[in-house]
Design a protein around this motif. Structure first.
Motif, mmCIF file in Angstrom:
data_model
loop_
_atom_site.group_PDB
_atom_site.id
_atom_site.type_symbol
_atom_site.label_atom_id
_atom_site.label_comp_id
_atom_site.label_asym_id
_atom_site.label_seq_id
_atom_site.Cartn_x
_atom_site.Cartn_y
_atom_site.Cartn_z
ATOM 1 N N ASP A 3 63.949 -4.637 -5.827
ATOM 2 C CA ASP A 3 63.298 -3.325 -5.755
ATOM 3 C C ASP A 3 62.312 -3.248 -4.595
ATOM 4 O OD1 ASP A 3 64.383 -2.067 -8.235
ATOM 5 O OD2 ASP A 3 63.375 -3.781 -9.175
ATOM 6 N N LEU A 4 61.626 -4.359 -4.361
ATOM 7 C CA LEU A 4 60.593 -4.335 -3.328
ATOM 8 C C LEU A 4 60.485 -5.721 -2.712
ATOM 9 C CD1 LEU A 4 57.179 -2.557 -3.415
ATOM 10 C CD2 LEU A 4 57.237 -5.001 -2.871
ATOM 11 N N ALA A 5 60.349 -5.738 -1.394
ATOM 12 C CA ALA A 5 60.183 -7.017 -0.690
ATOM 13 C C ALA A 5 58.798 -7.084 -0.056
ATOM 14 C CB ALA A 5 61.256 -7.172 0.386
ATOM 15 N N PHE A 6 58.135 -8.223 -0.266
ATOM 16 C CA PHE A 6 56.902 -8.514 0.466
ATOM 17 C C PHE A 6 57.290 -9.365 1.671
ATOM 18 C CE2 PHE A 6 55.457 -8.083 -3.985
ATOM 19 C CZ PHE A 6 54.410 -7.182 -3.831
ATOM 20 N N ALA A 7 56.963 -8.890 2.856
ATOM 21 C CA ALA A 7 57.275 -9.665 4.059
ATOM 22 C C ALA A 7 56.001 -10.346 4.549
ATOM 23 C CB ALA A 7 57.850 -8.768 5.134
ATOM 24 N N ALA A 8 55.911 -11.660 4.288
ATOM 25 C CA ALA A 8 54.739 -12.438 4.696
ATOM 26 C C ALA A 8 55.145 -13.372 5.822
ATOM 27 C CB ALA A 8 54.202 -13.218 3.484
ATOM 28 N N LEU A 9 55.632 -12.757 6.887
ATOM 29 C CA LEU A 9 56.237 -13.507 7.996
ATOM 30 C C LEU A 9 55.304 -13.568 9.192
ATOM 31 C CD1 LEU A 9 59.657 -11.671 7.659
ATOM 32 C CD2 LEU A 9 59.171 -14.044 6.974
ATOM 33 N N PRO A 10 55.543 -14.509 10.081
ATOM 34 C CA PRO A 10 54.764 -14.534 11.329
ATOM 35 C C PRO A 10 54.920 -13.212 12.072
ATOM 36 C CG PRO A 10 56.010 -16.573 11.070
ATOM 37 C CD PRO A 10 56.466 -15.646 9.973
ATOM 38 N N HIS A 11 53.881 -12.822 12.791
ATOM 39 C CA HIS A 11 53.905 -11.557 13.517
ATOM 40 C C HIS A 11 55.150 -11.477 14.411
ATOM 41 C CE1 HIS A 11 50.070 -10.948 11.850
ATOM 42 N NE2 HIS A 11 49.392 -11.702 12.678
ATOM 43 N N GLY A 12 55.779 -10.337 14.409
ATOM 44 C CA GLY A 12 56.931 -10.113 15.281
ATOM 45 C C GLY A 12 58.265 -10.246 14.581
ATOM 46 N N TYR B 96 59.880 -4.817 -12.327
ATOM 47 C CA TYR B 96 60.597 -4.674 -11.062
ATOM 48 C C TYR B 96 60.862 -6.043 -10.437
ATOM 49 C CZ TYR B 96 59.555 0.281 -11.396
ATOM 50 O OH TYR B 96 59.484 1.581 -11.817
ATOM 51 N N ASN B 97 62.001 -6.131 -9.766
ATOM 52 C CA ASN B 97 62.353 -7.363 -9.062
ATOM 53 C C ASN B 97 61.774 -7.343 -7.651
ATOM 54 O OD1 ASN B 97 63.812 -8.618 -11.072
ATOM 55 N ND2 ASN B 97 65.736 -7.597 -10.505
ATOM 56 N N VAL B 98 61.047 -8.388 -7.324
ATOM 57 C CA VAL B 98 60.514 -8.456 -5.962
ATOM 58 C C VAL B 98 61.002 -9.726 -5.278
ATOM 59 C CG1 VAL B 98 58.452 -7.138 -6.586
ATOM 60 C CG2 VAL B 98 58.364 -9.635 -6.605
ATOM 61 N N ALA B 99 61.081 -9.623 -3.965
ATOM 62 C CA ALA B 99 61.360 -10.792 -3.127
ATOM 63 C C ALA B 99 60.132 -11.063 -2.275
ATOM 64 C CB ALA B 99 62.567 -10.529 -2.229
ATOM 65 N N ILE B 100 59.837 -12.344 -2.075
ATOM 66 C CA ILE B 100 58.749 -12.706 -1.162
ATOM 67 C C ILE B 100 59.389 -13.420 0.021
ATOM 68 C CG2 ILE B 100 56.647 -14.059 -0.870
ATOM 69 C CD1 ILE B 100 56.185 -13.716 -3.906
ATOM 70 N N LEU B 101 59.289 -12.780 1.176
ATOM 71 C CA LEU B 101 59.876 -13.355 2.387
ATOM 72 C C LEU B 101 58.773 -14.083 3.155
ATOM 73 C CD1 LEU B 101 61.913 -10.162 3.400
ATOM 74 C CD2 LEU B 101 62.468 -11.944 1.712
ATOM 75 N N GLY B 102 58.955 -15.354 3.347
ATOM 76 C CA GLY B 102 57.897 -16.146 3.969
ATOM 77 C C GLY B 102 56.986 -16.729 2.901
ATOM 78 N N ALA B 103 57.599 -17.315 1.878
ATOM 79 C CA ALA B 103 56.823 -17.765 0.718
ATOM 80 C C ALA B 103 56.108 -19.085 0.944
ATOM 81 C CB ALA B 103 57.745 -17.881 -0.498
ATOM 82 N N SER B 104 56.385 -19.742 2.055
ATOM 83 C CA SER B 104 55.764 -21.055 2.257
ATOM 84 C C SER B 104 54.414 -20.976 2.973
ATOM 85 C CB SER B 104 56.712 -21.961 3.031
ATOM 86 O OG SER B 104 56.931 -21.438 4.316
ATOM 87 N N GLY B 105 54.033 -19.776 3.385
ATOM 88 C CA GLY B 105 52.703 -19.626 3.982
ATOM 89 C C GLY B 105 51.662 -19.342 2.913
ATOM 90 N N TYR B 106 50.391 -19.287 3.297
ATOM 91 C CA TYR B 106 49.333 -19.118 2.297
ATOM 92 C C TYR B 106 49.372 -17.735 1.642
ATOM 93 C CZ TYR B 106 47.233 -23.479 3.911
ATOM 94 O OH TYR B 106 46.993 -24.796 4.215
ATOM 95 N N THR B 107 49.696 -16.698 2.412
ATOM 96 C CA THR B 107 49.746 -15.385 1.767
ATOM 97 C C THR B 107 50.947 -15.299 0.838
ATOM 98 O OG1 THR B 107 50.883 -14.455 3.693
ATOM 99 C CG2 THR B 107 48.488 -14.165 3.596
ATOM 100 N N GLY B 108 52.028 -15.992 1.187
ATOM 101 C CA GLY B 108 53.170 -16.046 0.286
ATOM 102 C C GLY B 108 52.803 -16.724 -1.029
ATOM 103 N N ALA B 109 52.112 -17.835 -0.935
ATOM 104 C CA ALA B 109 51.702 -18.555 -2.147
ATOM 105 C C ALA B 109 50.726 -17.723 -2.976
ATOM 106 C CB ALA B 109 51.069 -19.897 -1.775
ATOM 107 N N GLU B 110 49.851 -16.981 -2.300
ATOM 108 C CA GLU B 110 48.901 -16.138 -3.029
ATOM 109 C C GLU B 110 49.632 -15.004 -3.742
ATOM 110 O OE1 GLU B 110 45.885 -16.919 -3.531
ATOM 111 O OE2 GLU B 110 44.664 -15.133 -3.864
#
Lengths: 342, 342, 342, 342
Positions: free
Chosen positions: B70-79, B3-17
């Motif tokens: 297919d699926l996006a991980f949103a690792a963005l600041p709250h809000g 599956y294709n995933v996108a990581i939104l907010g990849a420059s934070g630590y959870t994005g890198a993890e």
């Protein structure tokens, strides 16, 4: 195909790192674990981080049935592998993570390790385990001698430069910063948390470190003359990693070009763009080695910095890489785990 | 199937993890990475430990073609997730690692986060992402709200006990010791190395921490009455890990039995033998949670200690576990990486 | 006036901290240093940070001429002080930093320390060394028993509250975060740098820690009834410092007022403004103790956090403070060294 | 006699270290503290470890009445001291802890700091603040320019050797390991705890570090010819300390003899016995510098290791030592605080 492996000396840090790596390696199965003083214990009680794995109970080496073992990793204190490996069945391939088979010349072994070698004939058949430079010999070897962790770090930086005659052989200075896990899990007052947490301190200074034996052997062989580098490791307050700062005389751009060319096809050795320099944090927990090159304001001086994880690429990762080759598995199998940061 | 995933907010630590975990995950492919302020950069320049991976260049969210995702991980600041997720195509499943969709009651959201929720209708469809307790709902969800890292640690310790009515609901005290990565990669004077390296300091003390909103919601729902625990996190000088010491009134052996039974079949939750207590070092870098239980010299008092890696099981590992369920992949796929110690 | 002091057990961390403090103390002169296993060595070889000082060579205790000694600090392993102090000349005042004379009831001593007390008569004359609460008795004492470091940290937080009947005596929970130096300099595998640098781990959990004997003795005496707190220490990756988070039932503002009033004139105990909470970094290397108080969102709950340096105010600084009183010197002499941060 | 001092830039780490040292200095009284962005705050809120001291509130520099000030310490960001010192009353002596007055040649200043010097006339009157080598000039100076912390560490190792013509001037390599506090308290992503706690990383590599300007100036002046050392600092995970490993060509025993002789009467510079090597932990928190010398297995090579606390002997301790001389106080007054270990 899955091969059965034994880890001898599983209660030390390199033993535990082998278990960690092999835990997600599809081609290897841990069939036996030895730890003489902790025989009878579960690995979970010695290393709780391995608790989720279904592992054999720790045994003495004598209790292991080597008839079922394809390959043994010997992660034993220096000096214990020689007689052991000599007495193993010929059918068992061996990757030794200790120092016993690194030096081809028995006189050099005795000089650096203070006792005569007891398996000289076996020593002659051992292959030096720096994978990227002994790959073909390792594929056909029964016994591979894992390199010292410092020895690996520095050789990745210097071998191509000596071979290409790019640096002054009489002015090689390698200053290393070393994570504390290199000292192992044995009890020493100077390895207590309180002693190391706020201290930076060199050791084996003045040309006394045993890895010099490896440097002398390897670099002199490449150069066709005696090469004696100056080399000093320093303990810094972190658990994993070695950073080797190598001060050289030569043309920095030519050096960078030579290293880049040499490692272009290597999966685990990464040469950074010229002027970018590596840190230990970017390789910790992995089998990667990062190398950076820069010049100096004075022409003809260069700095090559090489870094790897002493427990992984410097020891247990290297060992698995060699085991893969010895068993006919893909070289990178089980080793593509990304570094852990932060 | 990949599956294709996108990581939104990849420059934070959870994005890198997330990138680290997915790097060896056979069922997921990173098709897009976003980082608004660092758009245009290579991930290797933001996180050199990911240099060996072949990754997309960082983009703005607007630049991503979500038709292929297919699926996006949103690792963005709250809000930031609320409006974003609302505007994504329905075909994109979403795992939100932030706080935006954790609280089902909009009033509670506004109370703890200080602003009205802007996607209230969407909130109603979100499933709370504590996998081991919302597994079935997660399988069918389009939007899963990852839990707070503290919230996960404590809930693993307490949910089965509240459900089984084994503890006094008015005397629950949870004292947490937290690795610094929980504060993220944003610039704050009090998160400098020099400020944290020799200091232990509580924060959000006095019942002010936002994760209390999650505790209130979840524990009150289980108990069928209002439950308000006392909860205090403390920064300690390490990068990863949360250790929650939960002081309870109840029978320690019954508590241990209940936890052991509840998690017997869970692959990632390990209950230690009675009286053995866990440490953060044994779960760092992994998706495992260790739980220990002991009594006290005074009958009727119990201590339950729960520990996990805030970046992994507390955030990105949990997110991948949920993504596996949402995509129909095996739940443990890509997540069996052993903890890294030392 | 300068007094001659001996430090017995100078090779441990509290011994070294005594030397560090006394180095700039105008009223004390170090006349003898003992360290049985390191007798004959210079202090500089045992502790290079003390190299600039002109110190006596380490001796065995038997070699010391106690006729010239005004006061001896006994920084010995638990159990060794009893017979030793009994046999010293009456002219030598003693501050014992170990546990031997802390518990007034010999049965309690045997219960917590596992062996009968061998100097019961002497025990009766010992004064408990929590200076701020036993000042008058300490002034006239020949033998002062230094408190446990955890015991000091928690008592500063709780004694005034128990005395003023401000808290529920059956609901006192104290969760401590402890620097590793509390374990001393002895060789233990679990105190190696590599074992502790990335781990947080509780110890003596479940009501087993020996300092509970001190809490029971002191708190029950103040309250006039049996008081048994719940108390758990945790090792965190730093060398110095204890932070005690005390979860209480009572009125937070009344608690703050009581603590503020009690310590208003104490030079070393600082109560922060209501709602401000202390960290270990702000007291490390000093004889100060910082205390903070806050309430909770649920009325009737309070959090009192107390912090000090275990080697200093928790042990060697306290010892010098008591020695000052016993010798008629100003109480703060030599002890106004500011904390070291970062 | 007590002198009134002002600390300009009191909210940085060197400012706080000045306060810590002066807190127990009998000859100096802190009459004013400045911190532009934090003006109006109490020092206790900026640095809670200084809470017990009775200190002036932070002011802007403009608010300070310099008529009452005998000496000002300027602990300001580089570039801010020039105009400031030029405009102070002549009656105020100044110790500048920044870089503004270190380089005597305005062209060199502009080369390394990227902007023309704005107080060239004043620069001519400034004395370089390496106390042990400029003592007489410092006694009579109005303006003393504190050295760089790296510059001090290395000069203590090398100046006597260059002066005595004991080493090859074209082969001087200095590899430094640096505590993170050298980067100050300003906000930088790469100085976050999480970024530094498990990483060793060089910086300003390739002959770009500004302290090279000081080395060039001082070493060339001593040698009477151009001397350009190779110098690389590395960040290691600790707060305080610099360890300089200097790789030299020369006779190690002669080097040791020269250093021992040169520093025999210096109270703060300690040369260890030949072959003993120093660590940062033994000088942290103090004004001492430890130096060790060893040879190599190859004759004619030597290693000199020098270590000091960058915030103390490398900056604020040096500043107080110079202030003592400028004010006619005993040179060691207030500076005999023993190092803090562990």
């Amino acid at each position: 195909m899955t091969y059965n492996v034994a880890i001898l000396g599983a209660s030390g840090y390199t033993g535990a790192e082998l278990v960690r790596i092999i835990a997600t390696h599809p081609g290897l199965r841990i069939a036996a674990l030895s730890a003489d003083r902790k025989a009878g214990q579960a690995m979970a009680s010695v290393y709780p981080q391995l608790r989720h794995l279904d592992l054999p109970v720790l045994q003495t080496i004598e209790e292991i049935d080597f008839g079922t073992i394809d390959l043994a990793f010997a992660a034993l204190p220096h000096g214990l592998s020689q007689a052991l490996v000599r007495d193993l069945p010929e059918t068992v391939k061996v990757v030794d993570l200790g120092a016993d088979f690194r030096l081809r010349d028995p006189a050099e072994y005795e000089k650096w390790y203070g006792a005569p070698h007891v398996a000289v004939e076996l020593q002659k058949t051992a292959v030096y385990g720096l994978t990227e430079f002994y790959r073909d010999e390792i594929k056909g070897a029964r016994l591979v001698a894992g390199t010292g962790c410092n020895a690996a770090t520095v050789q990745f930086a210097l071998r191509p430069l000596i071979e290409a005659e790019l640096i002054d052989l009489d002015n090689i200075i390698c200053d290393l910063k070393n994570g504390i896990s290199g000292a192992g899990r044995s009890l020493k007052e100077n390895m207590l948390f309180t002693e190391r947490a706020t201290d930076v301190l060199g050791y084996s200074q003045g040309g006394k470190h045993r890895h010099l034996g490896e440097f002398d052997q390897e670099f002199s062989a490449i150069a066709g003359r005696k090469v004696e580098i100056m080399f000093t490791p320093h303990l810094v307050p972190m658990s994993r990693g070695i950073l080797a700062s190598c001060y050289l005389k030569g043309d920095a751009e030519a050096i960078h070009a030579a290293l880049s060319a040499r490692y272009a096809d290597e999966p685990f050795i990464v040469v950074l763009p010229f002027g970018q320099m590596p840190g230990t944090g970017a390789v910790a927990g992995s089998n990667f080695c990062h190398i950076g090159v820069t010049g100096d304001r004075v022409p003809g001086r260069a700095l090559v910095v090489s870094t790897l994880d002493n427990l992984n690429k410097g020891s247990s990762g290297q060992a698995v890489q060699n085991a893969n080759l010895m068993l006919g598995l893909p070289e990178t199998e089980g080793l593509m785990l990304a570094p852990v940061f932060p």
